[in-house]
Design a protein around this motif. Structure first.
Motif, PDB file in Angstrom:
ATOM      1  N   ASP A  76      -7.190   8.667 -15.492  1.00  0.00           N
ATOM      2  CA  ASP A  76      -8.086   9.373 -16.158  1.00  0.00           C
ATOM      3  C   ASP A  76      -8.101   9.355 -17.714  1.00  0.00           C
ATOM      4  O   ASP A  76      -8.851   9.708 -18.327  1.00  0.00           O
ATOM      5  CB  ASP A  76      -8.814  10.701 -15.579  1.00  0.00           C
ATOM      6  N   MET A  77      -6.949   8.918 -18.140  1.00  0.00           N
ATOM      7  CA  MET A  77      -6.430   8.734 -19.424  1.00  0.00           C
ATOM      8  C   MET A  77      -5.643   7.239 -19.551  1.00  0.00           C
ATOM      9  O   MET A  77      -5.158   6.584 -18.634  1.00  0.00           O
ATOM     10  CB  MET A  77      -5.619   9.928 -19.793  1.00  0.00           C
ATOM     11  N   ALA A  78      -5.593   6.955 -21.049  1.00  0.00           N
ATOM     12  CA  ALA A  78      -4.887   5.732 -21.109  1.00  0.00           C
ATOM     13  C   ALA A  78      -3.545   5.693 -20.890  1.00  0.00           C
ATOM     14  O   ALA A  78      -3.023   6.701 -20.924  1.00  0.00           O
ATOM     15  CB  ALA A  78      -5.193   5.319 -22.734  1.00  0.00           C
ATOM     16  N   ASP A  79      -3.175   4.560 -20.141  1.00  0.00           N
ATOM     17  CA  ASP A  79      -1.735   4.241 -19.733  1.00  0.00           C
ATOM     18  C   ASP A  79      -1.301   5.255 -18.744  1.00  0.00           C
ATOM     19  O   ASP A  79      -0.157   5.906 -18.783  1.00  0.00           O
ATOM     20  CB  ASP A  79      -0.909   4.462 -21.077  1.00  0.00           C
ATOM     21  N   THR A  80      -2.286   5.614 -17.880  1.00  0.00           N
ATOM     22  CA  THR A  80      -1.887   6.320 -16.654  1.00  0.00           C
ATOM     23  C   THR A  80      -2.429   5.871 -15.558  1.00  0.00           C
ATOM     24  O   THR A  80      -3.517   4.919 -15.534  1.00  0.00           O
ATOM     25  CB  THR A  80      -2.585   7.967 -16.703  1.00  0.00           C
ATOM     26  N   ALA A  81      -1.784   6.055 -14.450  1.00  0.00           N
ATOM     27  CA  ALA A  81      -2.254   5.490 -13.374  1.00  0.00           C
ATOM     28  C   ALA A  81      -2.097   6.295 -11.847  1.00  0.00           C
ATOM     29  O   ALA A  81      -1.084   7.315 -12.070  1.00  0.00           O
ATOM     30  CB  ALA A  81      -1.653   4.064 -12.975  1.00  0.00           C
ATOM     31  N   VAL A  82      -2.808   6.109 -11.008  1.00  0.00           N
ATOM     32  CA  VAL A  82      -2.403   6.993  -9.522  1.00  0.00           C
ATOM     33  C   VAL A  82      -2.173   5.914  -8.528  1.00  0.00           C
ATOM     34  O   VAL A  82      -2.917   4.814  -8.374  1.00  0.00           O
ATOM     35  CB  VAL A  82      -3.904   7.702  -9.179  1.00  0.00           C
ATOM     36  N   LEU A  83      -1.046   6.154  -8.013  1.00  0.00           N
ATOM     37  CA  LEU A  83      -0.440   5.076  -6.720  1.00  0.00           C
ATOM     38  C   LEU A  83      -0.825   5.818  -5.423  1.00  0.00           C
ATOM     39  O   LEU A  83      -0.202   7.139  -5.196  1.00  0.00           O
ATOM     40  CB  LEU A  83       0.936   4.919  -7.123  1.00  0.00           C
ATOM     41  N   TYR A  84      -1.341   5.241  -4.810  1.00  0.00           N
ATOM     42  CA  TYR A  84      -1.476   5.519  -3.247  1.00  0.00           C
ATOM     43  C   TYR A  84      -0.622   4.570  -2.507  1.00  0.00           C
ATOM     44  O   TYR A  84      -0.702   3.149  -2.591  1.00  0.00           O
ATOM     45  CB  TYR A  84      -2.934   5.308  -2.653  1.00  0.00           C
ATOM     46  N   ARG A  85       0.299   5.182  -1.778  1.00  0.00           N
ATOM     47  CA  ARG A  85       1.296   4.188  -0.859  1.00  0.00           C
ATOM     48  C   ARG A  85       1.177   4.748   0.430  1.00  0.00           C
ATOM     49  O   ARG A  85       1.330   5.719   0.885  1.00  0.00           O
ATOM     50  CB  ARG A  85       2.747   4.374  -1.667  1.00  0.00           C
ATOM     51  N   VAL A  86       1.250   3.772   1.298  1.00  0.00           N
ATOM     52  CA  VAL A  86       1.174   3.983   2.878  1.00  0.00           C
ATOM     53  C   VAL A  86       2.086   3.058   3.438  1.00  0.00           C
ATOM     54  O   VAL A  86       1.983   1.584   3.461  1.00  0.00           O
ATOM     55  CB  VAL A  86      -0.307   3.860   3.552  1.00  0.00           C
ATOM     56  N   MET A  87       3.082   3.555   4.241  1.00  0.00           N
ATOM     57  CA  MET A  87       4.292   2.480   4.785  1.00  0.00           C
ATOM     58  C   MET A  87       4.217   3.072   6.096  1.00  0.00           C
ATOM     59  O   MET A  87       4.163   4.311   6.614  1.00  0.00           O
ATOM     60  CB  MET A  87       5.504   3.258   3.932  1.00  0.00           C
ATOM     61  N   ASN A  88       4.727   1.734   6.947  1.00  0.00           N
ATOM     62  CA  ASN A  88       4.848   2.111   8.421  1.00  0.00           C
ATOM     63  C   ASN A  88       6.113   1.021   8.677  1.00  0.00           C
ATOM     64  O   ASN A  88       5.813  -0.067   8.721  1.00  0.00           O
ATOM     65  CB  ASN A  88       3.805   1.676   9.235  1.00  0.00           C
ATOM     66  N   VAL A  89       7.440   1.639   8.632  1.00  0.00           N
ATOM     67  CA  VAL A  89       8.490   0.698   8.532  1.00  0.00           C
ATOM     68  C   VAL A  89       9.254   1.281   9.930  1.00  0.00           C
ATOM     69  O   VAL A  89       9.456   2.328  10.383  1.00  0.00           O
ATOM     70  CB  VAL A  89       9.383   0.781   7.413  1.00  0.00           C
ATOM     71  N   ASP A  90       9.776   0.313  10.832  1.00  0.00           N
ATOM     72  CA  ASP A  90      10.554   0.516  11.837  1.00  0.00           C
ATOM     73  C   ASP A  90      11.843   0.097  11.643  1.00  0.00           C
ATOM     74  O   ASP A  90      12.274  -1.037  11.526  1.00  0.00           O
ATOM     75  CB  ASP A  90      10.056  -0.018  13.246  1.00  0.00           C
ATOM     76  N   MET A  91      12.861   1.091  11.776  1.00  0.00           N
ATOM     77  CA  MET A  91      14.381   0.585  11.436  1.00  0.00           C
ATOM     78  C   MET A  91      14.988   0.446  12.735  1.00  0.00           C
ATOM     79  O   MET A  91      16.168   0.255  12.811  1.00  0.00           O
ATOM     80  CB  MET A  91      15.074   1.710  10.604  1.00  0.00           C
ATOM     81  N   HIS A  92      14.169   0.538  13.815  1.00  0.00           N
ATOM     82  CA  HIS A  92      14.819   0.091  15.186  1.00  0.00           C
ATOM     83  C   HIS A  92      16.267   0.806  15.602  1.00  0.00           C
ATOM     84  O   HIS A  92      17.296   0.299  15.673  1.00  0.00           O
ATOM     85  CB  HIS A  92      15.093  -1.394  15.475  1.00  0.00           C
ATOM     86  N   MET A  93      15.981   2.190  15.285  1.00  0.00           N
ATOM     87  CA  MET A  93      17.226   3.122  15.730  1.00  0.00           C
ATOM     88  C   MET A  93      16.772   4.011  17.131  1.00  0.00           C
ATOM     89  O   MET A  93      16.415   4.993  17.199  1.00  0.00           O
ATOM     90  CB  MET A  93      17.264   4.358  14.823  1.00  0.00           C
ATOM     91  N   PRO A  94      16.920   3.011  18.497  1.00  0.00           N
ATOM     92  CA  PRO A  94      16.211   3.903  19.426  1.00  0.00           C
ATOM     93  C   PRO A  94      17.053   5.157  20.013  1.00  0.00           C
ATOM     94  O   PRO A  94      16.685   5.750  20.802  1.00  0.00           O
ATOM     95  CB  PRO A  94      16.337   2.732  20.671  1.00  0.00           C
ATOM     96  N   LEU A  95      18.191   5.274  19.473  1.00  0.00           N
ATOM     97  CA  LEU A  95      19.011   6.378  20.330  1.00  0.00           C
ATOM     98  C   LEU A  95      18.872   7.647  19.239  1.00  0.00           C
ATOM     99  O   LEU A  95      19.427   8.678  19.596  1.00  0.00           O
ATOM    100  CB  LEU A  95      20.555   6.241  20.008  1.00  0.00           C
ATOM    101  N   LEU A  96      18.138   7.507  18.031  1.00  0.00           N
ATOM    102  CA  LEU A  96      17.941   8.920  17.474  1.00  0.00           C
ATOM    103  C   LEU A  96      16.630   9.468  17.785  1.00  0.00           C
ATOM    104  O   LEU A  96      15.702   8.740  18.048  1.00  0.00           O
ATOM    105  CB  LEU A  96      17.724   8.429  15.913  1.00  0.00           C
ATOM    106  N   PRO A  97      16.455  10.794  17.975  1.00  0.00           N
ATOM    107  CA  PRO A  97      15.323  11.400  18.147  1.00  0.00           C
ATOM    108  C   PRO A  97      14.245  11.153  16.995  1.00  0.00           C
ATOM    109  O   PRO A  97      14.675  10.955  15.970  1.00  0.00           O
ATOM    110  CB  PRO A  97      15.633  13.129  18.261  1.00  0.00           C
TER     111      PRO A  97
END
Length: 267
Positions: free
Chosen positions: A172-193
């Motif tokens: 809403d002002m010069a040289d400003t921005a709003v970042l929306y970030r949505v991530m879904n990453v699988d690190m394949h750690m089957p033994l961890l809860p």
């Protein structure tokens, strides 16, 4: 910038935004905390920022939302995301063996090893990043996904980026921005809860947003600034944003229409 380059960036912008909508991901301003909670998101407002997570029904892994305002232009944030060797969008982790496989004005193909803190183990990832500009708003939008057919090198375990969205609005002002970030990453750690993985990743993505803020604060002395000024990719994006932004609604963090004003409804 040619008409074909502009058209490709606009097409990418429309396709990426549509894919987020089909996944019912909150990648755009508007819904407040109450709406997110009704949609199954576990929300955690933090001042002018918002963090949330939800199990993705299609992948049965956890999606994470981060939304935050920055004192930088959308193009500067895009540069930090794209220049992984300098931006290192893994504040609590580390990227090694980064290799740029293919590159154009609209997409990159990257290979790298992602090393996150305990309890995670290193994971090899081959990812395609697509860049787009949203017609009428001039917002920048990026989508990263793993190559499903890529095989990890011997001795390495593959990680999976189901989706990694970045939607970067002019503020809403010069040289400003709003970042929306949505991530879904699988690190394949089957033994961890599952709850341990979810908590560790949530902490990691919060640290990422703090890292973005500190990196942008030092922009004038950062190697990112030199990359930004020297690469034609960012001049192409600048022209595409100017051509696309016929109307410029901002991505400022908003309250619900019926929000109480007590800080519960910040997005």
């Amino acid at each position: 910038m040619s008409d074909d380059q502009l058209q490709k960036l606009i097409e990418n912008g429309a396709e990426i935004l549509q894919s987020a909508r089909l996944r019912m991901l909150p990648l755009e301003p508007g819904p407040g905390v109450t709406v997110l909670q009704e949609d199954g998101w576990d929300t955690s407002p933090d001042g002018e920022a918002l963090y949330a997570s939800r199990i993705d029904g299609a992948t049965q892994t956890c999606a994470f939302l981060s939304a935050r305002k920055f004192d930088a232009s959308p193009l500067q944030i895009c540069c930090l995301i794209r220049e992984l060797d300098l931006g290192k969008l893994a504040a609590a982790g580390h990227l090694t063996e980064l290799r740029l496989v293919e590159s154009s004005d609209s997409e990159d193909v990257l290979e790298y090893v992602c090393k996150l803190p305990f309890p995670f183990e290193p994971r090899w990832i081959r990812s395609k990043l697509r860049y787009g500009v949203v017609q009428d708003t001039g917002a920048l939008i990026i989508l990263g996904v793993s190559d499903p057919g890529a095989a990890a090198p011997p001795g390495m375990t593959r990680g999976t980026v189901y989706y990694s969205y970045y939607h970067i609005f002019p503020g809403d002002m010069a040289d400003t921005a709003v970042l929306y970030r949505v991530m879904n990453v699988d690190m394949h750690m089957p033994l961890l809860p599952e709850f341990m993985v979810r908590k560790a990743l949530a902490s990691h993505y919060r640290d990422d947003m703090a890292m973005i803020e500190s990196t942008l604060a030092a922009w004038d002395s950062s190697p990112l600034q030199e990359r930004f000024e020297s690469k034609t990719f960012y001049r192409t994006l600048e022209q595409a944003v100017a051509a696309a932004a016929l109307v410029r609604p901002t991505g400022q963090l908003q309250e619900d229409e019926e929000g109480s004003g007590d800080g519960d409804d910040v997005l």
